[in-house]
Scaffold this active site. Structure first.
Site, PDB file in Angstrom:
ATOM      1  N   GLU A  38     -38.588 -13.791 -12.420  1.00 43.33           N
ATOM      2  CA  GLU A  38     -38.761 -12.571 -12.256  1.00 43.33           C
ATOM      3  C   GLU A  38     -39.579 -11.564 -12.974  1.00 43.33           C
ATOM      4  O   GLU A  38     -39.096 -12.096 -14.075  1.00 43.33           O
ATOM      5  CB  GLU A  38     -37.044 -11.709 -12.397  1.00 43.33           C
ATOM      6  CG  GLU A  38     -37.153 -10.376 -11.306  1.00 43.33           C
ATOM      7  CD  GLU A  38     -35.736 -10.073 -11.241  1.00 43.33           C
ATOM      8  OE1 GLU A  38     -34.855  -9.273 -11.388  1.00 43.33           O
ATOM      9  OE2 GLU A  38     -34.214 -11.076 -11.900  1.00 43.33           O
ATOM     10  N   ARG A 263     -29.260 -26.147 -13.133  1.00 44.02           N
ATOM     11  CA  ARG A 263     -30.013 -26.072 -13.496  1.00 44.02           C
ATOM     12  C   ARG A 263     -29.296 -25.873 -15.159  1.00 44.02           C
ATOM     13  O   ARG A 263     -28.562 -27.307 -15.016  1.00 44.02           O
ATOM     14  CB  ARG A 263     -28.455 -24.148 -14.337  1.00 44.02           C
ATOM     15  CG  ARG A 263     -29.223 -22.911 -13.634  1.00 44.02           C
ATOM     16  CD  ARG A 263     -27.864 -21.674 -13.555  1.00 44.02           C
ATOM     17  NE  ARG A 263     -29.066 -20.798 -14.733  1.00 44.02           N
ATOM     18  CZ  ARG A 263     -30.181 -19.821 -13.278  1.00 44.02           C
ATOM     19  NH1 ARG A 263     -30.060 -19.417 -12.801  1.00 44.02           N
ATOM     20  NH2 ARG A 263     -30.465 -19.045 -14.803  1.00 44.02           N
ATOM     21  N   LYS A 273     -31.462 -14.109 -19.443  1.00 46.76           N
ATOM     22  CA  LYS A 273     -32.136 -12.813 -19.941  1.00 46.76           C
ATOM     23  C   LYS A 273     -31.785 -11.372 -20.376  1.00 46.76           C
ATOM     24  O   LYS A 273     -32.743 -10.764 -21.651  1.00 46.76           O
ATOM     25  CB  LYS A 273     -33.006 -12.378 -19.148  1.00 46.76           C
ATOM     26  CG  LYS A 273     -34.396 -13.454 -18.474  1.00 46.76           C
ATOM     27  CD  LYS A 273     -35.560 -13.311 -18.192  1.00 46.76           C
ATOM     28  CE  LYS A 273     -35.086 -14.047 -16.163  1.00 46.76           C
ATOM     29  NZ  LYS A 273     -36.004 -13.480 -15.289  1.00 46.76           N
TER      30      LYS A 273
HETATM   31  P1  ATP Z   1     -31.783 -15.912 -15.961  1.00 46.24           P
HETATM   32  O1  ATP Z   1     -30.625 -15.736 -15.069  1.00 46.24           O
HETATM   33  O2  ATP Z   1     -32.227 -16.502 -17.526  1.00 46.24           O
HETATM   34  O3  ATP Z   1     -32.434 -13.776 -15.965  1.00 46.24           O
HETATM   35  P2  ATP Z   1     -33.185 -16.017 -13.410  1.00 46.24           P
HETATM   36  O4  ATP Z   1     -32.907 -16.820 -12.811  1.00 46.24           O
HETATM   37  O5  ATP Z   1     -32.528 -15.089 -13.636  1.00 46.24           O
HETATM   38  O6  ATP Z   1     -32.842 -16.095 -15.222  1.00 46.24           O
HETATM   39  P3  ATP Z   1     -35.262 -15.558 -12.746  1.00 46.24           P
HETATM   40  O7  ATP Z   1     -36.911 -15.377 -13.484  1.00 46.24           O
HETATM   41  O8  ATP Z   1     -35.021 -15.228 -11.395  1.00 46.24           O
HETATM   42  O9  ATP Z   1     -34.630 -15.476 -13.651  1.00 46.24           O
HETATM   43  O10 ATP Z   1     -36.093 -17.320 -12.682  1.00 46.24           O
HETATM   44  C1  ATP Z   1     -37.340 -17.815 -11.680  1.00 46.24           C
HETATM   45  C2  ATP Z   1     -37.101 -19.418 -11.532  1.00 46.24           C
HETATM   46  O11 ATP Z   1     -35.674 -20.041 -12.926  1.00 46.24           O
HETATM   47  C3  ATP Z   1     -36.021 -19.466 -10.590  1.00 46.24           C
HETATM   48  O12 ATP Z   1     -35.882 -20.102  -9.830  1.00 46.24           O
HETATM   49  C4  ATP Z   1     -34.625 -20.175 -11.229  1.00 46.24           C
HETATM   50  O13 ATP Z   1     -33.600 -20.538 -10.526  1.00 46.24           O
HETATM   51  C5  ATP Z   1     -34.849 -20.910 -12.580  1.00 46.24           C
HETATM   52  N1  ATP Z   1     -34.428 -20.788 -13.466  1.00 46.24           N
HETATM   53  C6  ATP Z   1     -34.316 -19.944 -14.520  1.00 46.24           C
HETATM   54  N2  ATP Z   1     -33.074 -20.255 -15.648  1.00 46.24           N
HETATM   55  C7  ATP Z   1     -32.627 -22.048 -15.076  1.00 46.24           C
HETATM   56  C8  ATP Z   1     -32.375 -22.704 -16.291  1.00 46.24           C
HETATM   57  N3  ATP Z   1     -31.591 -22.316 -16.673  1.00 46.24           N
HETATM   58  N4  ATP Z   1     -32.751 -23.750 -15.297  1.00 46.24           N
HETATM   59  C9  ATP Z   1     -32.872 -24.271 -14.500  1.00 46.24           C
HETATM   60  N5  ATP Z   1     -34.446 -23.107 -13.691  1.00 46.24           N
HETATM   61  C10 ATP Z   1     -33.979 -22.436 -14.388  1.00 46.24           C
HETATM   62 MG    MG Z   2     -33.123 -13.856 -11.105  1.00 43.31          MG
END
Ligand code: ATP
Ligand code: MG
Length: 557
Positions: A38, A263, A273
């Site tokens: 995102e 994760r 984030k």
């Molecule tokens: P955040 O909670 O940090 O905002 P998010 O999952 O909302 O993370 P996205 O931009 O949607 O952030 O993430 C893109 C991809 O990265 C998704 O497929 C998500 O599952 C993966 N991802 C995000 N954080 C992690 C993590 N800590 N470990 C492994 N994969 C992750």
């Molecule tokens: Mg997300």
């Protein structure tokens, strides 16, 4: 594919192997994955794991991986994030070729699929408010309810179109999938798939005032791009039946398979984030690329190499159980990589002058030193030696403690690669601080060897006071004092380590470092690994970041 030897095989690879084998659902197909960030922040080390899993899995099977900005949430985000995300992925060493997409490009198709569901009697416009919906959600023994569930198809079609046309305010109604109000899986209790939101979108502007929900949008994005394996994190496991329901009930070109993995969490830091943004916006750090941040741009600035991060994600592996990895393991991986890669140099962080009283004034000599003990191809560099040097103030003690082997009156020490010197005393200021240390050198010991074989235990690093370079060096420690700032009582910002950044302004570097370029990495003898700061370092004022110290605190179990 049969002959292909899969190294580091994990459960995802085993699933895919079955899927593409004869008789499998994807037999004869190219494995196709995607990484769907995102664009509302910078990538962090958790994302790096997902990048390595998504791109790495495709690589392993000779397949393809798309890069897709998952921008179905309306925001007015900068292109800054999109550009930074691309840069970070390239830096890690992965390539999406020409397969770069925006989820928002599919809004029209998504709308079409929603209409298809309504026509099939599989979706309806619901007028419950958010609050009512929560109230009617039911529990394990009571089904959810909605008085709008059996509304005629024509009526839903009409209302949905009017929702799109902007006739209703935010929250007035939603489009819900008609699945199973009694499902034990609450994600299946007629989930909302479209909501009204009169907000501009960074790419589609004001074209839309209804936006699809993630659980509806994501499977469609995957299907439209021909993704075979949609790898995501564990929190989506319970949503998989909904993912499957969506692709099963629309005329999807392909049916992707969702596979979830754990994760990544790392101790002494935060990873969401939202929290990282707070650190930036509330000035706890200097920016997303502050070298203390777990963001890829921060880690790069700190001195991390792409290889160290890929090595780290390889070694922690992929599993179905969420776990927290020690920060010291990340550092261990960096140290391993830099030990091979970084040129050696000498830098004095907390200098005191050493005067070699029997060395001729005005004389200078040169020593040729190898840049790396194991890599002759990294060649040599020249360092100069003269009557006045800088050494670490901790390398002299007027009254040594037991086993102290460095400079103290009467003791011999090796000045690395130069000479053996014998300490003769020091000069102190009125407050008793040592301002100069004195020693005499033995001309017979050029190169630091003792022709008579006598033992000299201590070896210290140094720079020539005549031609050394001034620099600022920034030392970093854990950003948080507690292991789990997310779980600690109160606000996580209360646990920021006040000593996470220590700036040393009066450091002395050997002259060769004048040629160092931003992001160049070195091992400073006896000190650790350091990286030229990419933002603040200039020819007039060199700034180095300590990437990691020499001592490995990671305990292997
Ligand atoms: P955040 O909670 O940090 O905002 P998010 O999952 O909302 O993370 P996205 O931009 O949607 O952030 O993430 C893109 C991809 O990265 C998704 O497929 C998500 O599952 C993966 N991802 C995000 N954080 C992690 C993590 N800590 N470990 C492994 N994969 C992750
Ligand atoms: Mg997300």
């Amino acid at each position: 594919m049969e002959n292909e030897k899969l190294v580091n095989e994990n459960f995802i690879h085993r699933f895919i192997k079955e899927d593409i084998a004869e008789g499998g659902d994807y037999y004869g197909k190219t494995v196709h994955t995607r990484f769907p960030p995102e664009p509302n922040g910078y990538l962090h080390i958790g994302h790096a794991k997902a990048v390595c899993v998504d791109f790495g899995t495709a690589e392993k099977f000779g397949g393809l991986c798309n890069l897709r900005m998952d921008d179905t949430n309306p925001t007015k985000e900068d292109v800054e994030y999109v550009d930074a995300i691309k840069e970070d992925i390239k830096w890690l060493g992965f390539d999406w070729d020409d397969r770069f997409y925006y989820a928002s490009d599919y809004f029209e198709q998504m709308y079409g699929f929603a209409v298809e569901l309504i026509k099939k009697g599989l979706a309806y416009v619901c007028e419950l408010t958010g609050e009512q919906m929560r109230e009617y959600r039911g529990d394990l023994s009571t089904p959810a309810k909605s008085p709008y569930r059996d509304r005629p198809v024509e009526e839903s079609l009409d209302l949905f179109k009017r929702m799109r046309d902007g006739e209703f305010e935010d929250g007035r109604m939603t489009l819900r999938a008609k699945i199973d109000l009694a499902s034990g899986n609450f994600a299946m209790r007629d989930p909302v798939i479209y909501r009204i939101n009169h907000m501009s979108h960074h790419r589609t502007g004001d074209k839309w005032c209804i936006y699809p929900m993630y659980d509806f949008a994501h499977p469609i994005e995957d299907a439209l791009e021909g993704i075979t394996h949609s790898l995501c994190t564990l929190e989506f496991e319970a949503h998989r039946p909904l993912y499957d329901w969506v692709v099963d009930n629309i005329t999807a070109p392909v049916k992707p398979r969702q596979i979830e993995f754990a994760r990544l969490g790392i101790n002494h830091t935060v990873m969401s984030k939202r929290k990282l943004r707070r650190l930036v916006e509330e000035n706890f750090v200097s920016g997303w690329d502050d070298p203390r941040m777990p963001t890829l741009c921060g880690m790069r600035r700190r001195g991390y190499t792409p290889e160290s991060i890929r090595g780290f994600t390889d070694q922690i592996g992929v599993s179905k159980v969420n776990s927290t990895v020690e920060y010291s393991f990340l550092e261990h991986c960096l140290r391993d990589d830099l030990n091979e890669r970084a040129a050696r140099a000498m830098a004095v962080l907390d200098p005191v002058k050493l005067v070699i009283t029997n060395y001729p004034e005005g004389q200078t000599e040169e020593f040729e030193i190898e840049n790396h003990p194991n890599h002759p191809e990294m060649e040599t560099r020249k360092v100069t030696f003269s009557r006045e040097l800088f050494i670490e103030s901790t390398d002299f003690m007027e009254e040594p403690f037991k086993k102290y082997q460095r400079l103290y009156p009467g003791n011999e020490v090796r000045i690395k690669s130069a000479y053996i010197v014998k300490c003769t005393g020091c000069k102190k200021d009125e407050d008793g601080n040592v301002v100069e240390v004195y020693a005499e050198y033995d001309p017979e010991t050029r190169g630091g060897n003792t022709p008579d074989g006598r033992k000299v235990r201590g070896t210290i690093h140094w720079v020539n006071a005549n031609d050394c370079v001034d620099a600022e060096i920034r030392l970093y420690d854990n950003l948080f004092t507690v292991e789990e700032p997310d779980a600690a009582e109160g606000d996580f910002t209360e646990y920021i380590n006040p000593e996470s950044l220590v700036v040393l302004e009066n450091c002395k570097l050997e002259k060769s470092l004048l040629n160092a370029k931003p992001e160049d990495r070195f091992q400073f003898m006896r000190q650790g690994y350091f990286c030229v700061d990419s933002k603040d370092s200039s020819e007039d004022r060199l700034v180095f970041n300590r990437a990691v110290g020499l001592k490995d605190s990671f305990k292997k179990n």
